[in-house]
Design a protein around this motif. Structure first.
Motif, PDB file in Angstrom:
ATOM      1  N   PRO A  80       0.850  -1.180   0.000  1.00 54.36           N
ATOM      2  CA  PRO A  80       0.000   0.000   0.000  1.00 54.36           C
ATOM      3  C   PRO A  80       0.894   1.241   0.000  1.00 54.36           C
ATOM      4  O   PRO A  80       1.337   1.692   1.065  1.00 54.36           O
ATOM      5  N   GLU A  81       1.156   1.781  -1.148  1.00 53.68           N
ATOM      6  CA  GLU A  81       2.116   2.879  -1.262  1.00 53.68           C
ATOM      7  C   GLU A  81       1.519   4.035  -2.054  1.00 53.68           C
ATOM      8  O   GLU A  81       0.301   4.124  -2.220  1.00 53.68           O
ATOM      9  N   SER A  82       2.358   4.896  -2.559  1.00 60.35           N
ATOM     10  CA  SER A  82       1.969   6.047  -3.370  1.00 60.35           C
ATOM     11  C   SER A  82       3.239   6.544  -4.051  1.00 60.35           C
ATOM     12  O   SER A  82       4.302   5.910  -3.944  1.00 60.35           O
ATOM     13  N   TRP A  83       3.154   7.677  -4.707  1.00 57.63           N
ATOM     14  CA  TRP A  83       4.348   8.267  -5.327  1.00 57.63           C
ATOM     15  C   TRP A  83       5.478   8.397  -4.330  1.00 57.63           C
ATOM     16  O   TRP A  83       6.662   8.347  -4.694  1.00 57.63           O
ATOM     17  N   TYR A  84       5.135   8.568  -3.039  1.00 53.77           N
ATOM     18  CA  TYR A  84       6.135   8.854  -2.010  1.00 53.77           C
ATOM     19  C   TYR A  84       7.142   7.722  -1.865  1.00 53.77           C
ATOM     20  O   TYR A  84       8.257   7.931  -1.369  1.00 53.77           O
ATOM     21  N   ALA A  85       6.779   6.520  -2.307  1.00 58.20           N
ATOM     22  CA  ALA A  85       7.713   5.392  -2.238  1.00 58.20           C
ATOM     23  C   ALA A  85       8.948   5.640  -3.098  1.00 58.20           C
ATOM     24  O   ALA A  85       9.983   4.990  -2.909  1.00 58.20           O
ATOM     25  N   TRP A  86       8.864   6.585  -4.052  1.00 58.99           N
ATOM     26  CA  TRP A  86       9.966   6.892  -4.969  1.00 58.99           C
ATOM     27  C   TRP A  86      10.665   8.198  -4.610  1.00 58.99           C
ATOM     28  O   TRP A  86      11.366   8.783  -5.447  1.00 58.99           O
ATOM     29  N   PHE A 125      -3.551   7.718   2.522  1.00 62.80           N
ATOM     30  CA  PHE A 125      -4.643   6.752   2.609  1.00 62.80           C
ATOM     31  C   PHE A 125      -5.801   7.273   3.450  1.00 62.80           C
ATOM     32  O   PHE A 125      -6.939   6.812   3.283  1.00 62.80           O
ATOM     33  N   GLU A 126      -5.535   8.209   4.328  1.00 63.56           N
ATOM     34  CA  GLU A 126      -6.647   8.873   5.013  1.00 63.56           C
ATOM     35  C   GLU A 126      -7.480   9.661   4.009  1.00 63.56           C
ATOM     36  O   GLU A 126      -8.690   9.843   4.192  1.00 63.56           O
ATOM     37  N   ARG A 127      -6.845  10.109   2.923  1.00 63.13           N
ATOM     38  CA  ARG A 127      -7.548  10.849   1.880  1.00 63.13           C
ATOM     39  C   ARG A 127      -8.260   9.907   0.911  1.00 63.13           C
ATOM     40  O   ARG A 127      -9.430  10.114   0.589  1.00 63.13           O
TER      41      ARG A 127
END
Length: 333
Positions: free
Chosen positions: A38-44, A225-227
């Protein structure tokens, strides 16, 4: 003189009919970075400035159902065909014909499938943690039924199939979820949950965070993920049987593009037959393998845990596609 730090910028663009958030940095040949679950752009966050400094246009979208990108309501709007089409449409929306596609976890699955299904869009493919054709069914049962038969109802992918159940469990405390998932330093996780429980209660609270992870990182993931909620990302898992049917026409098609594979030796996928074939350079499904990097004492979150080594491997791979030159550097002669 010390070079100024590379800044990451953000914008929303329309991709395949969805308002899609992207983080990007640099200019030059396009590199698309696809996060996992469970990630997002922030993983990069460590790769975007490094690739930009090396002469590339690095772009990390929040994929459909995640972060600042639209969250379609229907489960069937998250098939592998949708995800591959999103990548192809993103490349086009950015004004390019082709890109090098890099993926981690579920993003690696999307990257491999994009290279198969839309080869005209892919100059190269790099996959972190998940090998090509990982965990495909070996018998007559479809993927989820096969997992249920092998591992029971408490296997995480089987558990995720129940609408609303995992969604609510994960949303109870996103910060605790990310602290436990990203901060886990035990043996390779088997994917088994506590009997009758959820993922949140199946992972221990770490005594201390690993050196690569901060409370700020945890807060950044939790805020995303709160969003968006967790349902969009879980719907990717709820299409695994449908994906198996949809991908039938490409199943025996080798990945034509040059490829790189990176895996940690504490990742559960490291011991898989598909990973071993890549590591040993004998994968018929990936005939143009540039290399396979095994990161010792590294878990699942490769590009976050070992950013310097992952960045070096990616830049070496990218430069091999440019004939060994740095991006933008003219050929000699």
């Amino acid at each position: 003189m010390t070079a100024a730090p590379v800044e990451i910028s953000h914008r929303s663009i329309t991709v395949n009919g969805l308002r899609t958030h992207v983080a990007e940095a640099g200019s030059g040949p396009l590199v698309v970075l696809l996060h996992g679950w469970p990630e997002s752009w922030y993983a990069w966050r460590h790769q975007l400035p490094a690739l930009a400094a090396a002469g590339y246009h690095a772009v990390a979208p929040d994929q459909r159902g995640y972060g600042g990108t639209d969250v379609p309501e229907r489960v069937e709007d998250y098939t592998i065909v949708h995800l591959v089409d999103d990548v192809a449409a993103l490349i086009e929306a950015l004004g390019e014909r082709q890109a090098v596609v890099v993926g981690h976890d579920w993003g690696a699955i999307v990257a491999w499938n994009t290279a198969q299904m839309r080869p005209e869009r892919v100059r190269g493919v790099a996959a972190l943690s998940i090998p090509h054709r990982w965990a495909e069914p070996t018998g007559s049962l479809p993927p989820v039924a096969g997992m249920r038969a092998a591992f029971g109802e408490d296997f995480y992918i089987v558990h995720f199939q129940r609408p609303g159940v995992a969604d609510a469990d994960l949303a109870r405390d996103p910060a605790a979820l990310f602290r436990r998932m990203l901060g886990y330093t035990g043996p390779a996780w088997t994917g088994m949950l506590s009997p009758g429980g959820g993922l949140l209660d199946s992972l221990p609270e770490p005594d201390v965070l690993p050196d690569w992870l901060t409370e700020r990182d945890i807060a950044a993931f939790a805020a995303e993920f709160e969003r968006s909620g967790f349902t969009g990302g879980l719907n990717w898992y709820r299409n695994m049987d449908r994906n198996w049917e949809l991908s039938a026409g490409w199943r025996e098609t080798p990945v034509a593009a040059p490829a790189l594979f990176v895996v940690g030796d504490r990742d559960g996928s490291y011991a898989s037959p598909e990973a071993r074939e890549l590591i040993e350079g004998r994968s018929a499904a990936v005939p143009r393998l540039h290399g396979a990097l095994v990161l010792p004492d590294c878990g699942h979150w490769t590009q976050q845990e070992r950013p310097a080594e992952v960045n070096a491997a990616l830049i070496d791979f990218l430069r091999s596609l440019e004939g060994g030159r740095a991006a933008g550097e003219p050929a000699s002669g």
